[in-house]
Design a protein around this motif. Structure first.
Motif, PDB file in Angstrom:
ATOM      1  N   THR A  33       7.723  15.669  -2.190  1.00 53.40           N
ATOM      2  CA  THR A  33       6.791  15.214  -1.863  1.00 53.40           C
ATOM      3  C   THR A  33       7.048  13.653  -1.550  1.00 53.40           C
ATOM      4  O   THR A  33       8.352  13.265  -2.416  1.00 53.40           O
ATOM      5  CB  THR A  33       5.921  14.879  -2.744  1.00 53.40           C
ATOM      6  OG1 THR A  33       5.211  15.647  -3.053  1.00 53.40           O
ATOM      7  CG2 THR A  33       5.180  13.477  -2.561  1.00 53.40           C
ATOM      8  N   ILE A  34       6.718  13.164  -0.478  1.00 51.01           N
ATOM      9  CA  ILE A  34       7.634  11.661  -0.195  1.00 51.01           C
ATOM     10  C   ILE A  34       6.525  10.253   0.070  1.00 51.01           C
ATOM     11  O   ILE A  34       5.266   9.950   0.325  1.00 51.01           O
ATOM     12  CB  ILE A  34       8.422  11.475   1.629  1.00 51.01           C
ATOM     13  CG1 ILE A  34       8.977  13.018   1.128  1.00 51.01           C
ATOM     14  CG2 ILE A  34       9.286  10.140   1.600  1.00 51.01           C
ATOM     15  CD1 ILE A  34      10.584  12.518   0.596  1.00 51.01           C
ATOM     16  N   THR A  35       6.524   9.296  -0.904  1.00 47.47           N
ATOM     17  CA  THR A  35       5.994   8.185  -1.010  1.00 47.47           C
ATOM     18  C   THR A  35       6.372   7.081  -0.219  1.00 47.47           C
ATOM     19  O   THR A  35       7.545   6.383   0.061  1.00 47.47           O
ATOM     20  CB  THR A  35       5.796   7.610  -2.465  1.00 47.47           C
ATOM     21  OG1 THR A  35       5.833   8.701  -3.559  1.00 47.47           O
ATOM     22  CG2 THR A  35       5.279   6.229  -2.470  1.00 47.47           C
ATOM     23  N   ILE A  36       5.376   6.667   0.311  1.00 48.05           N
ATOM     24  CA  ILE A  36       5.868   6.217   1.922  1.00 48.05           C
ATOM     25  C   ILE A  36       5.170   4.323   1.164  1.00 48.05           C
ATOM     26  O   ILE A  36       4.094   4.110   1.691  1.00 48.05           O
ATOM     27  CB  ILE A  36       4.711   6.441   2.784  1.00 48.05           C
ATOM     28  CG1 ILE A  36       5.538   8.000   3.564  1.00 48.05           C
ATOM     29  CG2 ILE A  36       4.990   5.396   3.891  1.00 48.05           C
ATOM     30  CD1 ILE A  36       5.137   9.011   4.903  1.00 48.05           C
ATOM     31  N   GLU A  37       6.575   3.414   1.058  1.00 49.50           N
ATOM     32  CA  GLU A  37       4.950   2.460   0.544  1.00 49.50           C
ATOM     33  C   GLU A  37       5.224   1.617   1.629  1.00 49.50           C
ATOM     34  O   GLU A  37       6.411   0.898   2.154  1.00 49.50           O
ATOM     35  CB  GLU A  37       6.046   1.764  -0.203  1.00 49.50           C
ATOM     36  CG  GLU A  37       6.455   2.112  -1.596  1.00 49.50           C
ATOM     37  CD  GLU A  37       7.109   2.678  -2.635  1.00 49.50           C
ATOM     38  OE1 GLU A  37       7.177   2.402  -3.765  1.00 49.50           O
ATOM     39  OE2 GLU A  37       8.945   1.750  -1.865  1.00 49.50           O
ATOM     40  N   VAL A  38       4.092   0.497   2.083  1.00 54.50           N
ATOM     41  CA  VAL A  38       3.819  -0.594   3.177  1.00 54.50           C
ATOM     42  C   VAL A  38       3.476  -1.149   3.246  1.00 54.50           C
ATOM     43  O   VAL A  38       3.004  -1.893   2.080  1.00 54.50           O
ATOM     44  CB  VAL A  38       3.362   0.379   4.532  1.00 54.50           C
ATOM     45  CG1 VAL A  38       2.644  -1.246   5.642  1.00 54.50           C
ATOM     46  CG2 VAL A  38       3.561   1.658   4.511  1.00 54.50           C
ATOM     47  N   VAL A  73       0.580  -1.364   0.115  1.00 55.13           N
ATOM     48  CA  VAL A  73      -0.006  -0.412  -0.055  1.00 55.13           C
ATOM     49  C   VAL A  73       0.498   0.852  -0.483  1.00 55.13           C
ATOM     50  O   VAL A  73       1.919   1.232   0.557  1.00 55.13           O
ATOM     51  CB  VAL A  73      -0.798  -0.057   1.102  1.00 55.13           C
ATOM     52  CG1 VAL A  73      -1.074   1.059   1.695  1.00 55.13           C
ATOM     53  CG2 VAL A  73      -1.754  -1.092   0.668  1.00 55.13           C
ATOM     54  N   LYS A  74       0.376   2.149  -0.598  1.00 55.28           N
ATOM     55  CA  LYS A  74       1.302   3.768  -0.246  1.00 55.28           C
ATOM     56  C   LYS A  74       0.367   3.847  -0.134  1.00 55.28           C
ATOM     57  O   LYS A  74      -1.022   4.964  -0.039  1.00 55.28           O
ATOM     58  CB  LYS A  74       1.704   3.395  -2.363  1.00 55.28           C
ATOM     59  CG  LYS A  74       2.206   2.936  -3.123  1.00 55.28           C
ATOM     60  CD  LYS A  74       3.025   3.701  -4.770  1.00 55.28           C
ATOM     61  CE  LYS A  74       4.240   2.677  -4.847  1.00 55.28           C
ATOM     62  NZ  LYS A  74       4.187   3.192  -6.080  1.00 55.28           N
ATOM     63  N   THR A  75       0.878   5.038   0.244  1.00 51.56           N
ATOM     64  CA  THR A  75       0.494   6.533   1.282  1.00 51.56           C
ATOM     65  C   THR A  75       1.291   7.505   0.863  1.00 51.56           C
ATOM     66  O   THR A  75       2.239   7.196   0.402  1.00 51.56           O
ATOM     67  CB  THR A  75       0.137   6.461   2.864  1.00 51.56           C
ATOM     68  OG1 THR A  75       1.675   6.292   3.735  1.00 51.56           O
ATOM     69  CG2 THR A  75      -0.613   5.994   3.158  1.00 51.56           C
ATOM     70  N   ILE A 132       7.189  -6.930   8.537  1.00 49.48           N
ATOM     71  CA  ILE A 132       6.660  -4.922   7.783  1.00 49.48           C
ATOM     72  C   ILE A 132       8.010  -4.592   7.266  1.00 49.48           C
ATOM     73  O   ILE A 132       8.452  -3.993   8.326  1.00 49.48           O
ATOM     74  CB  ILE A 132       5.723  -4.212   8.665  1.00 49.48           C
ATOM     75  CG1 ILE A 132       4.299  -5.197   9.749  1.00 49.48           C
ATOM     76  CG2 ILE A 132       5.353  -2.772   8.281  1.00 49.48           C
ATOM     77  CD1 ILE A 132       3.171  -4.292  10.599  1.00 49.48           C
ATOM     78  N   VAL A 133       7.777  -3.769   6.212  1.00 47.74           N
ATOM     79  CA  VAL A 133       8.626  -3.207   5.540  1.00 47.74           C
ATOM     80  C   VAL A 133       8.103  -1.787   4.732  1.00 47.74           C
ATOM     81  O   VAL A 133       7.165  -1.983   4.416  1.00 47.74           O
ATOM     82  CB  VAL A 133       9.198  -3.811   3.749  1.00 47.74           C
ATOM     83  CG1 VAL A 133      10.730  -2.908   3.711  1.00 47.74           C
ATOM     84  CG2 VAL A 133      10.004  -5.325   4.806  1.00 47.74           C
ATOM     85  N   VAL A 134       9.052  -0.902   5.617  1.00 48.02           N
ATOM     86  CA  VAL A 134       8.059   0.758   5.059  1.00 48.02           C
ATOM     87  C   VAL A 134       9.557   1.199   4.758  1.00 48.02           C
ATOM     88  O   VAL A 134      10.511   1.048   4.663  1.00 48.02           O
ATOM     89  CB  VAL A 134       8.099   1.309   6.168  1.00 48.02           C
ATOM     90  CG1 VAL A 134       7.552   2.767   6.020  1.00 48.02           C
ATOM     91  CG2 VAL A 134       6.866   0.257   7.285  1.00 48.02           C
ATOM     92  N   ASN A 135       9.001   1.761   3.594  1.00 47.24           N
ATOM     93  CA  ASN A 135      10.089   2.264   2.396  1.00 47.24           C
ATOM     94  C   ASN A 135       9.634   3.913   2.729  1.00 47.24           C
ATOM     95  O   ASN A 135       8.781   4.046   1.394  1.00 47.24           O
ATOM     96  CB  ASN A 135      10.487   1.936   1.294  1.00 47.24           C
ATOM     97  CG  ASN A 135      11.162   2.318  -0.039  1.00 47.24           C
ATOM     98  OD1 ASN A 135      12.624   3.080   1.020  1.00 47.24           O
ATOM     99  ND2 ASN A 135      11.200   2.750  -0.947  1.00 47.24           N
TER     100      ASN A 135
END
Length: 512
Positions: A17-22, A3-5, A63-66
């Motif tokens: 803007t930063i894309t947070i990929e979970v 999922v991307k926030t 859980i990997v958060v990029n």
């Protein structure tokens, strides 16, 4: 499930803007990658507690958060909310349908409440440019971000509000701010007024010229002569902030975390008066993660340095470049940031250590060598960058006790505004130049022309006062401002003479 926030990072007064990929998959550990600092790495502990307190569960999986782009350093706790929403959506505890429409920011407390962040205004500006439909951010920052009318701003106080809104079960009220109303309702400080200053007509004239042209001022005189009183009243005669100036000033204070909880725009000109024990980094900005200093917080306003010789020499010397360029570049090994620093410098000082050199009544206790050593703390290059040198003499008892009307700040401000309007028309085709003090050399030669008599006067002043080429240019700029206040299209000899008078405290004439 991936999922991307979306969040945002602030560098200088601009945002990215930063894309947070979970991604949640088989395993047991948590990872945050993408160049996070310690505050970001610690976010998973805050998030776990906040989710539990809000009635959700923290997935016991890998859980990997990029945080992308991965080569930009991510700082602070503002990513907490976006990461938490990403984890909930990835574990299918909330809907992911509308996540692409919103930029999400906020620091989470352990009970799920949302704490304010820094830099909401530049983040909102960038979010609107990037085409986001709206922003979800702390309630305390909502009015600040709502200044940008091209994006829907929703202020929240708790994680539960965010999840209910994204699931479509709760409707949040959009925060709206009328910029025009904010600026219209703003007014100058009515507590401070030039009408409170008795006598000192020559000094008031110098302050009027400084306000009209954006010039720097040095006030030198004995204790109790009124230097601080005059300096504090300079903002009351400056013209109101334009929308562009207000937004730029608000950006700086937002990044520095100096805006109040209910603030939306800074509508009055800043007045900064740091103590003489300030460090050079605190004055010009810097640190491991560069923050704006006092010169940037004074942007579009006034920086007042009282007891100028008491400042450390290194602190004063770092101001030399910003006084010329009107911005400060802070460079680090991996990146550099630039902050604007266009301010009016008002400096005040005593003429000697005891304060009574050249006093009409009190006797100075300092020998000439001591006086010269004290004055030598202010370097010649720094003095060159100060347009007006004014000697402040003590007010007599007759002037203090006289009962007569004195000119109010509102009356002076009208003349200043008229002069600034002339300058606005003059520099309408010049990017980044708004007043006479900002003129470059080319503009100086085109605009500040004098007749033969004026040139002869300037030549004589250069020889007698030992002025530098920079001082020569500044005399021309000040004389152009005096002509503007006089409503004159040309610089006359009397305008030049008055401008030269305000250079009479150059080093060659100090201490005899």
């Amino acid at each position: 499930m991936l999922v991307k926030t979306y969040g945002s990072a602030v560098y200088g007064i601009d945002a990215t803007t930063i894309t947070i990929e979970v991604n949640i998959s088989g395993g047991t550990k948590y990872y945050i990658v993408g160049l996070p600092d310690n505050a970001v790495k610690e976010s998973l502990r805050r998030i776990e507690s906040a989710l539990t307190a809000s009635g959700f569960r923290m997935p016991r999986q890998k859980i990997v958060v990029n945080l992308a782009p991965a080569d930009i350093r991510k700082e602070g706790s503002a990513y907490d909310l976006a990461i938490a929403v990403g984890i909930l959506a990835s574990s299918k505890q909330i809907s992911e349908q509308s996540l692409n429409d919103f930029l999400i920011l906020g620091e989470l407390s352990l009970d799920g409440s949302i704490q304010p962040i820094k830099g909401a205004l530049p983040i909102a500006v960038q979010a609107a440019r990037d085409g986001f439909k709206g922003m979800i951010l702390p309630q305390a920052n909502a009015r600040e971000a709502a200044v940008v009318s091209d994006i829907q701003v929703y202020g929240v106080k708790h994680l539960g509000e965010v999840t209910s809104f994204l699931n479509g079960t709760v409707r949040l009220d959009r925060t709206q701010v009328s910029v025009e109303t904010e600026l219209k309702e703003a007014g100058p400080d009515e507590v401070l007024d030039f009408a409170d200053v008795h006598g000192q007509e020559n000094i008031k004239r110098a302050m009027e010229i400084a306000a009209a042209g954006g010039h720097n001022v040095l006030l030198i005189g004995p204790p109790g002569a009124g230097k601080t009183m005059l300096a504090k009243r300079l903002p009351t005669i400056l013209p109101p902030l334009t929308l562009e100036e207000s937004l730029e000033t608000t950006k700086i204070h937002s990044v520095a975390g100096k805006l109040g909880v209910t603030a939306s725009l800074i509508t009055s000109r800043p007045f900064r008066a740091p103590h003489h024990t300030i460090s050079d980094v605190a004055l010009v900005g810097g640190g491991s993660y560069p923050q704006p200093g006092e010169i940037s917080l004074a942007h579009n306003g006034v920086l007042f340095l009282d007891e100028l010789p008491e400042f450390k020499r290194s602190v004063l010397e770092v101001m030399r470049q910003p006084l010329e360029s009107r911005h400060i570049m802070i460079a680090r090994a991996r990146f550099s940031v630039q902050y604007p620093a266009s301010f009016i410098l008002v400096a005040a000082m005593n003429p000697c250590p005891c304060g009574f050199y050249n006093h009409p009544q009190q006797e100075c206790q300092c020998n000439p060598g001591k006086v010269q050593k004290y004055l030598s703390k202010i370097s010649g290059p720094l003095l060159d960058r100060i347009d007006l040198h004014v000697e402040v003499t003590p007010v007599t008892s007759d002037e203090l006790t006289a009962v007569r009307a004195t000119e109010r700040s509102a009356d002076i401000r009208r003349r200043v505004a008229a002069a600034r309007n002339m300058q606005a028309q003059r520099f309408s085709k010049h990017t980044g130049i708004h007043c006479n003090a900002q003129m470059n050399t080319r503009g100086l030669r085109e605009i500040c022309t004098t007749d033969e008599t004026g040139r002869a006067l300037l030549k004589a002043a250069m020889a007698r006062l030992g002025l530098s080429a920079r001082a020569y240019d500044r005399i021309l700029k000040v004389s152009r401002t005096i002509a503007d206040l006089d409503g004159s299209a040309t610089i006359r000899t009397e305008h030049l003479a008055e401008a030269i008078q305000f250079r009479s405290l150059d080093r060659s004439n100090w201490a005899g």
